[in-house]
Design a protein around this motif. Structure first.
Motif, short mmCIF file in Angstrom:
data_model
loop_
_atom_site.label_atom_id
_atom_site.label_comp_id
_atom_site.label_asym_id
_atom_site.label_seq_id
_atom_site.Cartn_x
_atom_site.Cartn_y
_atom_site.Cartn_z
N UNK A 367 0.84 -1.20 0.00
CA UNK A 367 0.00 0.00 0.00
C UNK A 367 0.88 1.26 0.00
N UNK A 368 1.93 1.24 0.80
CA UNK A 368 2.82 2.39 0.88
C UNK A 368 3.47 2.68 -0.48
N UNK A 369 3.85 1.61 -1.18
CA UNK A 369 4.49 1.78 -2.49
C UNK A 369 3.52 2.35 -3.51
N UNK A 370 2.27 1.87 -3.50
CA UNK A 370 1.26 2.36 -4.44
C UNK A 370 1.06 3.86 -4.24
N UNK A 371 0.94 4.29 -2.99
CA UNK A 371 0.74 5.71 -2.70
C UNK A 371 1.97 6.52 -3.11
N UNK A 372 3.14 6.03 -2.77
CA UNK A 372 4.39 6.75 -3.07
C UNK A 372 4.60 6.91 -4.58
N UNK A 373 4.15 5.96 -5.36
CA UNK A 373 4.39 5.99 -6.81
C UNK A 373 3.23 6.60 -7.59
N UNK A 374 2.40 7.38 -6.91
CA UNK A 374 1.28 8.07 -7.57
C UNK A 374 0.23 7.09 -8.10
N UNK A 375 0.13 5.93 -7.46
CA UNK A 375 -0.84 4.94 -7.89
C UNK A 375 -2.27 5.35 -7.66
N UNK A 376 -2.51 6.16 -6.64
CA UNK A 376 -3.88 6.58 -6.33
C UNK A 376 -4.49 7.37 -7.48
N UNK A 377 -3.73 8.32 -8.00
CA UNK A 377 -4.22 9.12 -9.14
C UNK A 377 -4.54 8.22 -10.34
N UNK A 378 -3.65 7.27 -10.59
CA UNK A 378 -3.88 6.37 -11.72
C UNK A 378 -5.12 5.50 -11.51
N UNK A 379 -5.33 5.06 -10.28
CA UNK A 379 -6.50 4.23 -10.00
C UNK A 379 -7.79 5.03 -10.17
N UNK A 397 -12.31 -0.40 -4.89
CA UNK A 397 -11.95 -1.08 -3.63
C UNK A 397 -10.58 -0.63 -3.15
N UNK A 398 -9.67 -0.50 -4.08
CA UNK A 398 -8.30 -0.08 -3.73
C UNK A 398 -8.27 1.34 -3.18
N UNK A 399 -9.04 2.22 -3.80
CA UNK A 399 -9.10 3.61 -3.34
C UNK A 399 -9.56 3.67 -1.89
N UNK A 400 -10.56 2.87 -1.55
CA UNK A 400 -11.07 2.86 -0.18
C UNK A 400 -10.00 2.37 0.79
N UNK A 401 -9.31 1.32 0.40
CA UNK A 401 -8.26 0.76 1.26
C UNK A 401 -7.15 1.77 1.48
N UNK A 402 -6.83 2.53 0.42
CA UNK A 402 -5.74 3.49 0.51
C UNK A 402 -6.18 4.79 1.19
N UNK A 403 -7.40 4.76 1.71
CA UNK A 403 -7.93 5.89 2.52
C UNK A 403 -7.92 7.21 1.76
#
Length: 424
Positions: A367-379, A397-403
């Protein structure tokens, strides 16, 4: 000019000549423009980067071609007739069924490997000519068993050049005939080749280790063909040397065609839980990570790499390796490919992240890596994309998990505004 000379003079109908090579066509195929060429000639033209019909210079809306079986039969009928009438051999490149039957008989009865090699070479030419020829050969009850026997006699101690060449030709024919074949063909071949497990698998492994590029690819494809069911996949994966050799071939230094064939084979055998554990233990994930972090990887190789990683993420040890290995670089590679390669690659990437961060959530580093690599915006972009509804739901689902705040107003903003990320 004497009578005999007149009788042996052959006038080739212009319809039978390839517009490119001007030779009698061995395997006529038609483009979307309706013009027919010899398969080898038009393939070279298209492989050279051309996108036009050589005869009409029209832009091709598709580079696919279809076999002209009617013309193929006419050419064969004409060549047979010429041979009978004038007492001469059929034009260069044309093999009759009678000649092929004779070659098959000599191949099964002859003891001299050099003579057998000559006859098998003729059969290779015949098999490559047309789909009808390949169907004719495969329907012979003794043909597949004959090829399997030839392959099984090649081993690590074989020094006779002719015997090695026989084995490689037999592998080439099997690849040509069964490629894209029916399930019952794969099942039949699998049973034949795995009855003598040591012989055939040893020969295929040697071909992959020592053969040229074409031989390596053909051998890998044959391995995939005979990985027919759970039992065969386990047998092949447990043969010493095969899995490590194929994993070794999925590196940036390898030819993309061989990488693609190897990945396809590994995907096929990974359907077995037992095999998945073996692939993880053999450090397959490290190889996939390197592929995902390479910007110049082809679309097909990237898609297959993500597909294999998706399969391995269902394994607990696999998830641990993906999340923890090399500071989360594998997860970073997955995030990088989101929206950058193709819709297929994106769907595999989202599924991998969903598995790591939503279904199992065993390692928070993912989860930390996804956030750090701008994964939230892509999702968030994936949610608004043309991906399948299932994949879009995974992204939510991922967006919810990543708060991340996914309120209606935020999602509405993404629906109405153009994102800075351009898919594919």
């Amino acid at each position: 000019m004497g009578r005999d000379e007149t009788e042996t003079y052959i006038t080739v109908p212009s319809l039978f000549r390839c517009p490119i090579s001007l030779d009698v066509m061995r395997s006529p195929v038609s483009l979307c423009t309706g013009v027919t060429y010899d398969r080898a000639s038009i393939q070279r033209w298209l492989d050279g980067g051309n996108n036009t019909c050589p005869a009409t210079m029209q832009i091709l809306r598709t580079k696919e071609f279809v076999p002209n079986l009617t013309l193929q039969r006419l050419i064969k009928a004409w060549s047979d007739s010429v041979g009978r009438r004038a007492g001469v051999s059929p034009p260069r490149g044309i093999l009759t069924v009678e000649e092929v039957n004779k070659s098959l008989t000599r191949l099964s009865l002859e003891k001299d490997d050099e003579i057998r090699l000559e006859n098998l070479s003729r059969i290779v030419r015949f098999a490559k000519d047309s789909e009808a020829n390949r169907e004719f050969l495969w329907k012979r009850k003794d043909f597949a068993a004959m090829l399997v026997h030839i392959i099984a006699t090649v081993d690590g101690g074989t020094r006779a050049t002719a015997k090695i060449k026989l084995g490689l030709l037999a592998i080439m024919i099997l690849d040509t005939i069964i490629k894209g074949g029916k399930e019952r063909d794969r099942e039949r071949l699998s049973k034949l080749m795995l009855t003598d497990v040591g012989g055939c698998l040893t020969a295929l492994l040697l071909a992959i280790q020592r053969g040229n590029l074409e031989t390596k690819i053909e051998s890998v494809r044959v391995l995939e063909m005979i990985s027919f069911d759970q039992k065969s996949k386990v047998i092949i994966s447990e043969r010493d040397g095969i899995v490590p050799e194929l994993i070794k071939s999925i590196s940036s230094e390898t030819d993309p065609s061989l990488m693609e064939a190897s990945l396809s084979f590994l995907i096929t055998i990974s359907a077995s839980k037992r095999v998945r554990s073996k692939l993880v233990a053999e450090k397959t994930i490290t190889k996939i990570k390197d592929i995902l972090l390479t910007e110049t990887t082809s679309v097909a190789v990237t898609e297959k790499s993500l597909k294999l990683l998706e399969t391995l993420s269902s394994n607990r040890e696999g998830r641990s390796e993906i999340c923890g290995g090399d500071g989360g670089r594998c997860v970073e590679g997955v995030v990088r490919k989101l929206l950058k390669v193709s819709a297929t690659a994106t769907e595999h990437a989202v599924t991998i992240l969903w598995c790591l961060c939503y279904v199992f959530r065993e390692d928070k580093r993912a989860e930390e890596t996804v956030v750090r690599c701008n994964g939230v915006t892509k999702l968030l972009v994936v949610i608004q994309s043309s991906c399948s509804p299932v994949v879009r739901q995974m992204a939510k689902d991922l967006i919810k998990v990543l708060k991340v705040n996914t309120s209606a107003s935020v999602l509405s903003a993404y629906e109405t505004n153009t994102t800075h990320i351009t898919p594919f």
